[in-house]
Design a protein around this motif. Structure first.
Motif, PDB file in Angstrom:
ATOM      1  N   MET A  37      47.260  30.634 -11.549  1.00  0.00           N
ATOM      2  CA  MET A  37      48.479  30.960 -12.111  1.00  0.00           C
ATOM      3  C   MET A  37      48.828  29.985 -13.387  1.00  0.00           C
ATOM      4  O   MET A  37      48.938  28.943 -13.280  1.00  0.00           O
ATOM      5  N   SER A  38      49.370  30.790 -14.191  1.00  0.00           N
ATOM      6  CA  SER A  38      49.656  30.176 -15.796  1.00  0.00           C
ATOM      7  C   SER A  38      51.160  29.227 -15.510  1.00  0.00           C
ATOM      8  O   SER A  38      51.904  29.500 -14.393  1.00  0.00           O
ATOM      9  N   ARG A  39      51.257  28.397 -16.305  1.00  0.00           N
ATOM     10  CA  ARG A  39      52.405  27.584 -16.334  1.00  0.00           C
ATOM     11  C   ARG A  39      53.205  27.398 -17.484  1.00  0.00           C
ATOM     12  O   ARG A  39      52.224  27.299 -18.616  1.00  0.00           O
ATOM     13  N   ARG A  40      54.379  27.535 -17.834  1.00  0.00           N
ATOM     14  CA  ARG A  40      55.024  27.544 -19.035  1.00  0.00           C
ATOM     15  C   ARG A  40      56.038  26.296 -18.929  1.00  0.00           C
ATOM     16  O   ARG A  40      56.643  26.176 -17.732  1.00  0.00           O
ATOM     17  N   GLY A  59      56.113  21.621  -8.078  1.00  0.00           N
ATOM     18  CA  GLY A  59      55.089  22.343  -9.161  1.00  0.00           C
ATOM     19  C   GLY A  59      55.825  23.463  -9.955  1.00  0.00           C
ATOM     20  O   GLY A  59      55.293  24.389 -10.452  1.00  0.00           O
ATOM     21  N   GLY A  60      57.174  23.156 -10.138  1.00  0.00           N
ATOM     22  CA  GLY A  60      57.901  24.094 -11.025  1.00  0.00           C
ATOM     23  C   GLY A  60      58.452  25.231 -10.335  1.00  0.00           C
ATOM     24  O   GLY A  60      58.436  25.084  -8.939  1.00  0.00           O
ATOM     25  N   PHE A  61      58.947  26.385 -10.601  1.00  0.00           N
ATOM     26  CA  PHE A  61      59.422  27.433 -10.149  1.00  0.00           C
ATOM     27  C   PHE A  61      58.873  28.707 -10.645  1.00  0.00           C
ATOM     28  O   PHE A  61      58.634  28.864 -11.836  1.00  0.00           O
ATOM     29  N   LEU A  72      57.675  27.983 -14.087  1.00  0.00           N
ATOM     30  CA  LEU A  72      58.525  27.374 -15.200  1.00  0.00           C
ATOM     31  C   LEU A  72      58.411  25.966 -14.867  1.00  0.00           C
ATOM     32  O   LEU A  72      58.775  25.535 -13.813  1.00  0.00           O
ATOM     33  N   TRP A  73      57.982  25.064 -15.788  1.00  0.00           N
ATOM     34  CA  TRP A  73      57.736  23.535 -15.491  1.00  0.00           C
ATOM     35  C   TRP A  73      58.875  22.816 -16.379  1.00  0.00           C
ATOM     36  O   TRP A  73      58.974  22.674 -17.826  1.00  0.00           O
ATOM     37  N   PRO A  74      59.909  21.800 -15.867  1.00  0.00           N
ATOM     38  CA  PRO A  74      60.728  21.359 -16.784  1.00  0.00           C
ATOM     39  C   PRO A  74      60.148  20.128 -17.506  1.00  0.00           C
ATOM     40  O   PRO A  74      59.394  19.313 -16.741  1.00  0.00           O
ATOM     41  N   GLU A  75      60.174  19.812 -18.467  1.00  0.00           N
ATOM     42  CA  GLU A  75      60.101  18.492 -19.157  1.00  0.00           C
ATOM     43  C   GLU A  75      61.185  17.787 -19.609  1.00  0.00           C
ATOM     44  O   GLU A  75      61.764  18.195 -20.664  1.00  0.00           O
ATOM     45  N   PRO A  76      61.612  16.726 -19.060  1.00  0.00           N
ATOM     46  CA  PRO A  76      62.777  15.965 -19.725  1.00  0.00           C
ATOM     47  C   PRO A  76      62.767  15.009 -20.698  1.00  0.00           C
ATOM     48  O   PRO A  76      61.709  14.604 -20.740  1.00  0.00           O
TER      49      PRO A  76
END
Length: 383
Positions: free
Chosen positions: A1-4, A34-36, A44-48
């Motif tokens: 599964m890809s991640r953005r 693991g994102g949502f 979708l992966w948050p990068e703070p």
């Protein structure tokens, strides 16, 4: 599964709400899971990127949670091309300037309330965001709490029939700070710093009433400073210039009457810190942060007022609990995921800066009502 990935500038994470609810219980919690998932199946992966005025404090938070990127310069953060979202949890009186800078930099914006310390400022933000074509949102966490989600379920299922009235009670005793530390920061009690229970809490009441019951059409209110002297985080005494208690009668569309009692100078004698009591022709409900209890028309007891004999009724035992029927996530986290999904897809967010401006509008009219002793209309906003 890809991640953005989606980059988020988080300004104000050294404060209580910014750190606990938004960083730890929302963004870091999303990363831990693991994102949502997005509609197309990618995650979708948050990068703070953390921003704070105090270098030592913001660095310590970043080190504690393994976050690589932090700065004390908001312009530097806004210049980062991989940061698509700006989030603001700063003090109210510095929020408008930062949000305008983020909008000017082309970032999607998500912010705590109140969005500005004046209605003019709130409308300025809403117009700037509209003209920039960005996704913009305001934290309205109480709509996502389990008790209020259960209440929404009842309303959408027509449990009440015609709703007659609403009674909202909120508050607790905030220690003065002399013999026990206060549970809230000292700026909350200084008008010059954007403090006051009306400006802080009435934006909450506005979105709860409008999105659950009906829009507010008028208000009569009274605000007071019950505790005039308090002690700050360093133990120094200061004058509390902001209101710490407020009481209001609001008229809602459709002939619904709402009563509001909000205070940081009251001792709790109810099940939860916030309770919303809704009466309808076919039934009533009392919703708190977690729980919701109901009493249907057919199960309503028949009390008779007689002060000369003890009442045979145990009224609190005559209500039934609404079942969970689902797993409830943290309210802040649930709205964060909703906003990030909208920002990534370039979609409008339902709880936007216009909604935020309505909250500031209600707070300002409530304060004016208290000053003049008059019931005042709450007109529709022209953005």
């Amino acid at each position: 599964m890809s991640r953005r990935s989606i980059g988020i500038i988080m300004n104000g994470v050294t404060g209580r709400m910014g750190y606990r609810q938004h960083l730890i219980r929302s963004i870091l919690a999303i990363r831990e899971q693991g994102g949502f998932e997005l509609p197309d199946g990618t995650r979708l992966w948050p990068e703070p990127l953390l921003v704070g005025r105090d270098e030592q404090r913001v660095r310590a938070i970043a080190d504690r949670h393994g976050i690589d990127r932090w700065t004390t310069s908001l312009p530097e953060a806004l210049a980062e091309p991989d940061m698509q979202v700006y989030f603001d949890a700063q003090l109210t009186h510095v929020r408008e300037k930062a949000l305008l800078a983020a909008i000017d930099a082309g970032k999607h914006v998500y912010t705590e309330k109140p969005v500005a310390d004046s209605l003019d400022g709130a409308l300025r933000l809403a117009r700037a965001a509209r003209d920039a074509g960005i996704t913009h949102g305001v934290v309205q966490d109480k709509l996502f709490l389990p008790g209020l989600l259960k209440l929404r379920r009842l309303i959408e299922g027509d449990f009440f029939g015609r709703i007659l009235s609403v009674r909202l009670e909120f508050g607790y005793w905030v220690f003065e700070g002399d013999w026990q530390p206060a549970q809230r920061p000292s700026w909350n009690y200084r008008t010059a710093d954007g403090g006051g229970i009306v400006l802080d809490m009435f934006p909450h009441w506005r979105y709860l009433l409008e999105h659950l019951i009906a829009p507010v059409e008028s208000i009569y209110s009274h605000a007071v400073t019950n505790i005039p002297r308090r002690w700050d985080e360093q133990g120094s005494e200061y004058a509390a210039t902001a209101d710490d208690s407020a009481f209001a009668i609001l008229e809602l569309a459709g002939g619904v009457t709402a009563q509001v009692s909000a205070s940081w100078a009251t001792r709790v004698n109810r099940e939860e810190l916030l309770e919303l009591h809704v009466d309808g022709v076919r039934g009533s409900a009392v919703a708190g942060l977690r729980n919701c209890r109901i009493q249907e028309r057919a199960m309503t007891p028949r009390p008779v007022w007689n002060p000369d004999v003890p009442s045979p009724h145990r009224f609190l035992e005559q209500w039934a609990e609404v079942p969970d029927n689902t797993e409830f996530d943290n309210g802040f986290k649930a709205e964060w995921e909703m906003f990030l999904r909208a920002a990534y897809l370039g979609e409008p967010f339902p709880y936007d800066l216009v909604d935020g401006a309505k909250g500031v509008q209600l707070a300002q009219i409530a304060l004016e009502s208290g000053r003049t002793g008059r019931r005042l209309p709450v007109p529709a906003l022209e953005v």
